[in-house]
Design an enzyme around this catalytic site. Structure first.
Site, PDB file in Angstrom:
ATOM      1  N   ARG A   1       0.875  -1.172   0.000  1.00  0.00           N
ATOM      2  CA  ARG A   1       0.000   0.000   0.000  1.00  0.00           C
ATOM      3  C   ARG A   1       0.911   1.221   0.000  1.00  0.00           C
ATOM      4  O   ARG A   1       1.715   1.408   0.905  1.00  0.00           O
ATOM      5  CB  ARG A   1      -0.914  -0.026   1.215  1.00  0.00           C
ATOM      6  CG  ARG A   1      -1.881   1.174   1.328  1.00  0.00           C
ATOM      7  CD  ARG A   1      -1.284   2.246   2.203  1.00  0.00           C
ATOM      8  NE  ARG A   1      -2.250   3.264   2.607  1.00  0.00           N
ATOM      9  CZ  ARG A   1      -1.930   4.348   3.299  1.00  0.00           C
ATOM     10  NH1 ARG A   1      -0.684   4.570   3.672  1.00  0.00           N
ATOM     11  NH2 ARG A   1      -2.840   5.220   3.629  1.00  0.00           N
ATOM     12  N   LEU A   2       0.826   2.033  -1.045  1.00  0.00           N
ATOM     13  CA  LEU A   2       1.702   3.191  -1.208  1.00  0.00           C
ATOM     14  C   LEU A   2       1.054   4.415  -0.568  1.00  0.00           C
ATOM     15  O   LEU A   2      -0.023   4.845  -0.976  1.00  0.00           O
ATOM     16  CB  LEU A   2       1.980   3.449  -2.689  1.00  0.00           C
ATOM     17  CG  LEU A   2       3.067   2.584  -3.336  1.00  0.00           C
ATOM     18  CD1 LEU A   2       2.657   1.120  -3.391  1.00  0.00           C
ATOM     19  CD2 LEU A   2       3.385   3.084  -4.733  1.00  0.00           C
ATOM     20  N   ASP A   3       1.732   4.949   0.435  1.00  0.00           N
ATOM     21  CA  ASP A   3       1.203   6.055   1.215  1.00  0.00           C
ATOM     22  C   ASP A   3       1.201   7.351   0.413  1.00  0.00           C
ATOM     23  O   ASP A   3       2.188   7.693  -0.256  1.00  0.00           O
ATOM     24  CB  ASP A   3       2.071   6.217   2.472  1.00  0.00           C
ATOM     25  CG  ASP A   3       1.647   7.374   3.335  1.00  0.00           C
ATOM     26  OD1 ASP A   3       0.573   7.295   3.940  1.00  0.00           O
ATOM     27  OD2 ASP A   3       2.402   8.371   3.398  1.00  0.00           O
ATOM     28  N   ALA A   4       0.101   8.089   0.492  1.00  0.00           N
ATOM     29  CA  ALA A   4      -0.019   9.465  -0.015  1.00  0.00           C
ATOM     30  C   ALA A   4       0.669   9.679  -1.361  1.00  0.00           C
ATOM     31  O   ALA A   4       1.571  10.498  -1.499  1.00  0.00           O
ATOM     32  CB  ALA A   4       0.540  10.444   1.022  1.00  0.00           C
TER      33      ALA A   4
ATOM     34  N   GLU B   1      -2.935   5.261  -1.646  1.00  0.00           N
ATOM     35  CA  GLU B   1      -3.698   6.279  -0.936  1.00  0.00           C
ATOM     36  C   GLU B   1      -3.530   7.550  -1.752  1.00  0.00           C
ATOM     37  O   GLU B   1      -2.403   8.016  -1.942  1.00  0.00           O
ATOM     38  CB  GLU B   1      -3.172   6.495   0.480  1.00  0.00           C
ATOM     39  CG  GLU B   1      -3.913   7.603   1.223  1.00  0.00           C
ATOM     40  CD  GLU B   1      -3.174   8.096   2.454  1.00  0.00           C
ATOM     41  OE1 GLU B   1      -3.836   8.613   3.357  1.00  0.00           O
ATOM     42  OE2 GLU B   1      -1.939   7.993   2.498  1.00  0.00           O
TER      43      GLU B   1
ATOM     44  N   HIS C   1     -15.478   6.747   4.025  1.00  0.00           N
ATOM     45  CA  HIS C   1     -15.286   6.956   5.456  1.00  0.00           C
ATOM     46  C   HIS C   1     -15.917   8.262   5.927  1.00  0.00           C
ATOM     47  O   HIS C   1     -16.627   8.308   6.940  1.00  0.00           O
ATOM     48  CB  HIS C   1     -13.798   6.967   5.812  1.00  0.00           C
ATOM     49  CG  HIS C   1     -13.534   7.448   7.213  1.00  0.00           C
ATOM     50  ND1 HIS C   1     -13.380   8.791   7.512  1.00  0.00           N
ATOM     51  CD2 HIS C   1     -13.453   6.794   8.386  1.00  0.00           C
ATOM     52  CE1 HIS C   1     -13.207   8.929   8.819  1.00  0.00           C
ATOM     53  NE2 HIS C   1     -13.241   7.727   9.363  1.00  0.00           N
TER      54      HIS C   1
ATOM     55  N   ASP D   1      -5.238   6.672  10.254  1.00  0.00           N
ATOM     56  CA  ASP D   1      -5.301   8.102   9.951  1.00  0.00           C
ATOM     57  C   ASP D   1      -6.503   8.757  10.613  1.00  0.00           C
ATOM     58  O   ASP D   1      -6.388   9.762  11.309  1.00  0.00           O
ATOM     59  CB  ASP D   1      -5.405   8.318   8.438  1.00  0.00           C
ATOM     60  CG  ASP D   1      -4.057   8.585   7.794  1.00  0.00           C
ATOM     61  OD1 ASP D   1      -3.152   9.077   8.487  1.00  0.00           O
ATOM     62  OD2 ASP D   1      -3.919   8.308   6.593  1.00  0.00           O
TER      63      ASP D   1
ATOM     64  N   VAL E   1      -8.576   7.758  12.932  1.00  0.00           N
ATOM     65  CA  VAL E   1      -8.657   7.680  14.388  1.00  0.00           C
ATOM     66  C   VAL E   1      -7.486   8.442  15.005  1.00  0.00           C
ATOM     67  O   VAL E   1      -7.658   9.338  15.822  1.00  0.00           O
ATOM     68  CB  VAL E   1      -8.662   6.215  14.872  1.00  0.00           C
ATOM     69  CG1 VAL E   1      -8.671   6.152  16.391  1.00  0.00           C
ATOM     70  CG2 VAL E   1      -9.862   5.477  14.304  1.00  0.00           C
ATOM     71  N   GLY E   2      -6.279   8.098  14.611  1.00  0.00           N
ATOM     72  CA  GLY E   2      -5.094   8.675  15.232  1.00  0.00           C
ATOM     73  C   GLY E   2      -4.898  10.143  14.957  1.00  0.00           C
ATOM     74  O   GLY E   2      -4.224  10.837  15.737  1.00  0.00           O
TER      75      GLY E   2
END
Length: 586
Positions: free
Chosen positions: A265-268, A302, A325, A393, A395-396
């Protein structure tokens, strides 16, 4: 620039990366570092220095006799620093690296992988998932997750960062598993244990920035970064440089090959800006699929832009769908601060769009927004959207780290849980969600000195748009903040109720819904608002259809005709919070 291969002593081919240290199978290791503006580079190996030779492309290289377990480093213009592509560190991120060959792993059993239609993802933070916070301890929990119906675990980033605690998104050594979690071999053991239980393993990787402590590439190769542009987290990376592209593409191939992962999964990726004619992410996807392993490989993004382009290439199977979401969250909580504001205007209407098309924002005007976002994506398979009710993301990145079940009506949370796990999009749970966990997941790190102060103050500023949260932001550097973020602390009766609910829904998904999904889509979804806060959805497939009746605050204006259902929460004809599912096979 592609990796080359060389034969080992037994005639097998091994990959040789341009970056880092790789063995040739004959007792020698190849060492490579890109430092185009350096005047002198040497290899420090087991206490002795050997000069390295510079190529025209700016790579310095040398071959030397060595064995796994020896410490080494690069000496760049007199400064001894770790290998930025180290597979393991001898200690923290500032010290020497250690020779290790993850490719030498001898897997006990073959693994054929799983098709993407079967994916039910479980996002996991290794450090808080168990009391021990290690790969080894997590391994002992894999069969339990598989028995629940989880088919894929997604590990939050493991690339080493300074200190022990952190989310992983500020790593500086993206090839080296974080030592607080365990050794490379123990991470491979976790992968094999999960796969033996029938679950895929996906790793979250960060290719858009490096963390603030120990990223020595800034000193080795300032050309690695753009001079003017910055991301929200640090200096922007210059992906037009072949050596820079190769650093990350080699990393992706390394994790998939040497750790036998099923996907990344590649972030941002919206911060991976590349003006090259052939975008680095397209090249990465092509290189991954050239591997031609005997198992499916799955790349996920993402992407805040809601762009379908990468999924259209066929190299990326899905993207996280924050629109879903946000619609669910605002519908259940009524929150309207910050990025929730456009979704709070009509969350039920937005949810209708999400259940019909995948994304909500596809370039159309939106209430309260001056800029438009996204492009039409409804042509994509429903499985191209990873839907979630909560993530690390969402929640935190709240001031107090509250989970949805702590913010919403308990029955509404159950309805949202059922909707997530039975719709034909790919569902993702955040660890603890499967048992209705109410303990927070806070932002935590392990910085010291000035960096700790800056992080603490930045966390306070981050919530200026979330005025209702006040000033009660826990200190991210405090160990207590980390400890409070451990899941599985809820009342046993509540946890068992949610565990049974999750297991039942995932059994229904695996036995009845996934077979329909694999038969193929048979037209667009038919989703309609049937009351102020009520929805009816139908997803047609070649072999049947799935129908959901969803009440998130009101029953439908006209009660549906009585029909047998396969699962229900409450009475969808009368209760404000209710859910009913019908799965029909032709």
């Amino acid at each position: 620039m592609t990796q080359d291969t060389s034969p080992t002593a037994d005639g097998k081919a091994v990959s040789r990366h341009r970056w880092g240290a790789t063995p040739d199978g004959k007792g020698r290791w190849h060492f490579g570092l890109w430092a185009p503006s350096a005047q002198k580079v040497a290899l420090w190996l087991d206490g002795a220095e050997t000069a390295m030779r510079k190529g025209e492309d700016g790579f310095w290289s040398v071959s030397a006799e060595a064995e796994a377990g020896l410490d080494y480093a690069f000496v760049v213009d007199g400064e001894r620093r770790p290998d930025p592509a180290a597979r393991r560190q001898a200690g923290d991120v500032h010290g020497p690296s250690t020779l290790v060959d993850p490719a030498a792993r001898r897997w006990k059993k073959n693994w054929a992988g799983r098709v993407w239609d079967e994916a039910v993802i479980y996002e996991m933070h290794v450090g808080t998932f168990t009391p021990e916070g290690t790969f080894k301890a997590a391994s002992a929990k894999m069969q339990e997750l598989a028995d629940l119906g989880i088919t894929a675990i997604e590990l939050m980033p493991v690339g080493q960062w300074q200190g022990a605690r952190g989310w992983g998104y500020d790593g500086v050594l993206p090839y080296a598993p974080h030592p607080a979690y365990g050794t490379p071999e123990e991470m491979q053991d976790l992968v094999e244990t999960a796969q033996a239980a029938g679950m895929m393993v996906i790793l979250d990787v960060v290719y858009n920035h490096f963390g603030p402590d120990g990223a020595y590439l800034h000193a080795y190769a300032p050309e690695f970064f753009e001079e003017e542009r910055h991301t929200p987290w640090g200096a922007a990376i210059d992906f037009t440089k072949p050596a820079v592209r190769e650093f990350f593409i080699e990393n992706a191939l390394y994790w998939l090959r040497d750790y036998r992962l099923d996907g990344l999964r590649l972030d941002a990726v919206h911060q991976i800006i590349d003006p090259s004619p052939h975008h680095v992410l397209v090249e990465l996807g092509e290189r991954v699929h050239e591997l031609q392993f005997d198992r499916p490989l799955h790349l996920i993004t993402e992407d805040e832009r809601n762009e379908p382009e990468l999924r259209d290439t066929g190299c990326y199977v899905a993207s996280w769908n924050d629109d879903y979401h946000h619609a669910v969250h605002t519908a259940l909580t009524g929150e309207s601060e910050g990025y929730y504001a456009p979704f709070a205007h009509d969350p039920i209407g937005d949810l209708v769009l999400a259940l019909t098309r995948g994304h909500v924002e596809e370039g159309q005007p939106r209430h309260g927004k001056e800029t438009r976002r996204g492009r039409p994506a409804s042509h994509l398979p429903w499985t191209s959207f990873v839907n979630s009710n909560q993530t690390h993301d969402q929640v935190g990145n709240r001031a107090l780290g509250e989970r949805l079940v702590s913010l919403a009506d308990p029955r509404a949370a159950e309805v949202a849980h059922a909707m997530l796990l039975t719709s034909p999009f790919v569902p993702m749970l955040f660890m603890g969600e499967e048992v209705g966990e109410t303990a927070p997941f806070l932002f935590f790190c392990d910085h010291e000195g000035e960096l700790a102060r800056l992080t603490r103050e930045g966390r306070q500023r981050e919530f200026k748009d979330f005025l209702s949260f006040g000033e009660e932001v826990p200190d991210p550097n405090a160990e207590e903040t980390f400890e409070r973020s451990r899941p599985f602390q809820g009342p046993p009766e509540q946890m068992q109720h949610w565990r049974d609910l999750t297991r039942h829904l995932l059994e229904l998904r695996a036995e009845r819904i996934v077979p329909l999904m694999t038969s193929g889509r048979a037209g667009p979804a038919r989703v309609a608002r049937t009351g102020p806060r009520a929805i009816s959805a139908l997803w047609p497939f070649k072999d049947g259809y799935v129908v959901a009746r969803i009440n998130l605050g009101s029953p439908p204006d006209t009660p549906p005709t009585t029909e047998p259902h396969d699962f229900a929460i409450g009475d969808p004809a009368a209760d404000p919070f209710a859910f009913a599912l019908i799965v029909s096979r032709n």
